[in-house]
Design a protein around this motif. Structure first.
Motif, mmCIF file in Angstrom:
data_model
loop_
_atom_site.group_PDB
_atom_site.id
_atom_site.type_symbol
_atom_site.label_atom_id
_atom_site.label_comp_id
_atom_site.label_asym_id
_atom_site.label_seq_id
_atom_site.Cartn_x
_atom_site.Cartn_y
_atom_site.Cartn_z
ATOM 1 N N GLU A 48 -9.215 5.325 -0.485
ATOM 2 C CA GLU A 48 -8.459 4.319 0.598
ATOM 3 C C GLU A 48 -9.621 3.852 1.482
ATOM 4 O O GLU A 48 -9.547 2.507 2.019
ATOM 5 C CB GLU A 48 -7.508 5.096 1.737
ATOM 6 C CG GLU A 48 -6.269 5.316 0.691
ATOM 7 C CD GLU A 48 -4.955 5.217 1.618
ATOM 8 O OE1 GLU A 48 -4.192 4.982 1.459
ATOM 9 O OE2 GLU A 48 -4.982 5.985 2.772
ATOM 10 N N THR A 100 0.973 -1.353 0.035
ATOM 11 C CA THR A 100 -0.081 0.018 0.030
ATOM 12 C C THR A 100 0.857 1.121 0.097
ATOM 13 O O THR A 100 1.973 1.293 0.336
ATOM 14 C CB THR A 100 -0.888 -0.181 1.192
ATOM 15 O OG1 THR A 100 -1.897 1.019 1.165
ATOM 16 C CG2 THR A 100 -0.217 0.390 2.429
ATOM 17 N N HIS A 114 -7.706 -6.357 0.189
ATOM 18 C CA HIS A 114 -6.788 -5.290 0.880
ATOM 19 C C HIS A 114 -6.677 -5.464 2.468
ATOM 20 O O HIS A 114 -5.545 -5.470 2.570
ATOM 21 C CB HIS A 114 -7.377 -3.884 0.475
ATOM 22 C CG HIS A 114 -6.322 -2.825 0.885
ATOM 23 N ND1 HIS A 114 -5.268 -2.669 -0.015
ATOM 24 C CD2 HIS A 114 -6.248 -1.902 1.854
ATOM 25 C CE1 HIS A 114 -4.552 -1.812 0.671
ATOM 26 N NE2 HIS A 114 -5.209 -1.180 1.458
#
Length: 438
Positions: A351, A316, A360
């Motif tokens: 995000e 990330t 994620h």
């Protein structure tokens, strides 16, 4: 009507209106009960800031809260309650008409802490009641000699919870929910790692006091505390993950508080704390030992944080490329290495969508796990299973001798000779040696 008469009438209207506004009753709109395994938080949602008095009664145990100038239309029989401490919440006859008396019928005697909170989205004015069992059975911890190799214990702290939602994303996603999901994924990965075990400060949607979080880690003899959060800002632009440790100044302040609490020295120093007396000379010893514990804890925290940050940078975007330090309360325990991971900015729409994604979340949890494992693979305590599984390689340099190398790694000369099939005590510069674990 003359101007004079009009002004007089206006003044009278104002004088009559102000008292009416001042005495407008505070409305108790709802009661929410958040049950944790060993404590309970009760939240009263009110239309304005509460004025209250409280007292306890016994035989049977009750907590009585008198809300001044308050009223309610709430159906108390419909309040959801899964608490181990509360039987029910009800209203009772007040001492005077303008007071709303709320009674919490208890299953046992409790310690109660009451405080009000100002409006913060999505909640308005609140009265918070934190309940804990009044008497905790003292258990003397006897440290038996450990013969079997132990697991490395990682305490995972999912931030916020219960009536504390944390930050809230543009689409309404609560930080408390997403960090618990990531924490559970991290626990699963750690528990699948031979020689490691995870414990959680909270396993559901309830609030745990910040001091209580580090106490849970200490009680479970954790080697590391990892607090999981999601960042936020007043604008949607900032994004990226970061890893934090306790600021040095805050660490010294907390260490000072522990030094003042002589009865808690054993919590930091184990058996050593029990034999240190309360004399001035021996308290200098306690201070020196606690300073050593604190310095070691902070050093480990920085190293683990760097390893975790490096791994997170592979999955990330990073908001901070270096470990940051701050006075986070959850990191303040001087004896437990602790880090706080901000998994991303929930206030950033992109995000927020990522943090909602199962894939994620797994990638973030996996990165944190890799960073933690990377540290302990190199620095596992000697009494752990991981330490016994890791082989140390050492390259002989000028000035080395077998006895010096053995002393450095706290092993015997004979064990090094046996591991490397050496027939003498002589070693040569550049020679590669395998160092057995003690």
């Amino acid at each position: 009507m003359s101007i004079k008469a009009y002004c007089k009438q206006l003044v009278l209207m104002v004088l009559f209106t102000l008292p009416l506004q001042a005495v407008a009753a505070n409305n108790l709109k709802s009661v929410r009960i958040w049950a944790a395994p060993d404590s309970t938080r009760v939240v009263f949602d009110l239309s304005s800031k509460p004025k209250f008095n409280d007292f306890t009664l016994s035989k049977p145990d009750r907590l009585v809260i008198d809300l001044s100038n308050s009223k309610t239309k709430l159906n108390f029989s419909k309040i959801k309650n899964s608490s181990k401490l509360i039987k029910r919440v009800r209203v009772s006859k007040p001492p005077k008409k303008s007071t709303l008396r709320v009674v919490i019928d208890l299953k046992k005697s409790v310690k109660a802490k009451l405080f009000s909170l100002k409006p913060t989205a999505p909640y308005g004015n609140r009265l918070v009641i934190d309940l804990e069992p009044a008497v905790k059975t003292a258990k003397k911890i006897v440290h038996q000699p450990k013969t079997a190799l132990r697991d490395i214990i990682i305490a995972i702290d999912a931030g916020h919870g219960g009536d504390d939602p944390g930050s809230i994303g543009p689409s309404g996603m609560h930080e408390k929910k997403v960090v618990l999901q990531i924490a559970k994924r991290l626990k699963s990965l750690i528990d699948k790692t031979p020689g490691m075990k995870a414990v959680m400060t909270r396993t559901g949607d309830y609030f745990v006091n910040l001091n209580r979080r580090s106490e849970i880690a200490r009680k479970r003899e954790a080697d590391l505390l990892v607090s999981i959060h999601a960042d936020a800002f007043t604008t949607p632009k900032p994004r990226g993950a970061s890893v934090w440790v306790l600021r040095k100044g805050r660490a010294e302040t907390e260490m000072g508080r522990w030094l003042e609490q002589k009865e808690r020295h054993s919590e930091l120093l184990g058996g050593a704390g029990e034999i240190i007396q309360n004399t001035d000379n021996e308290q200098y010893l306690a201070r020196a030992l606690i300073e050593m514990v604190s310095d070691k804890s902070l050093t480990i925290s920085h190293t683990v944080a760097s390893d975790v940050l490096k791994q997170m940078g592979r999955v990330t975007k990073l908001h901070k490329k270096h470990t940051e330090s701050a006075g986070f309360a959850v990191l303040k325990s001087p004896d437990i290495p602790s880090i706080l991971v901000e998994t991303g900015f929930i206030s950033n729409p992109k995000e927020e969508r990522l943090l909602r994604s199962n894939n994620h979340q797994y990638r973030l949890a996996n990165a944190i796990h890799k960073g933690i494992y990377q540290y302990f693979k190199k620095n596992a305590p000697s009494d752990t299973l991981i330490a016994s599984q890791v082989t140390i390689k050492y390259k002989v340099v000028r000035g080395d001798s077998l006895s010096k190398i053995a002393q450095r790694y706290q092993v015997s000369v004979n064990s090094i000779k046996k591991a490397n099939k050496l027939r003498s005590n002589t070693v040569r510069i550049g020679q590669n040696l395998t160092i057995p674990r003690s």
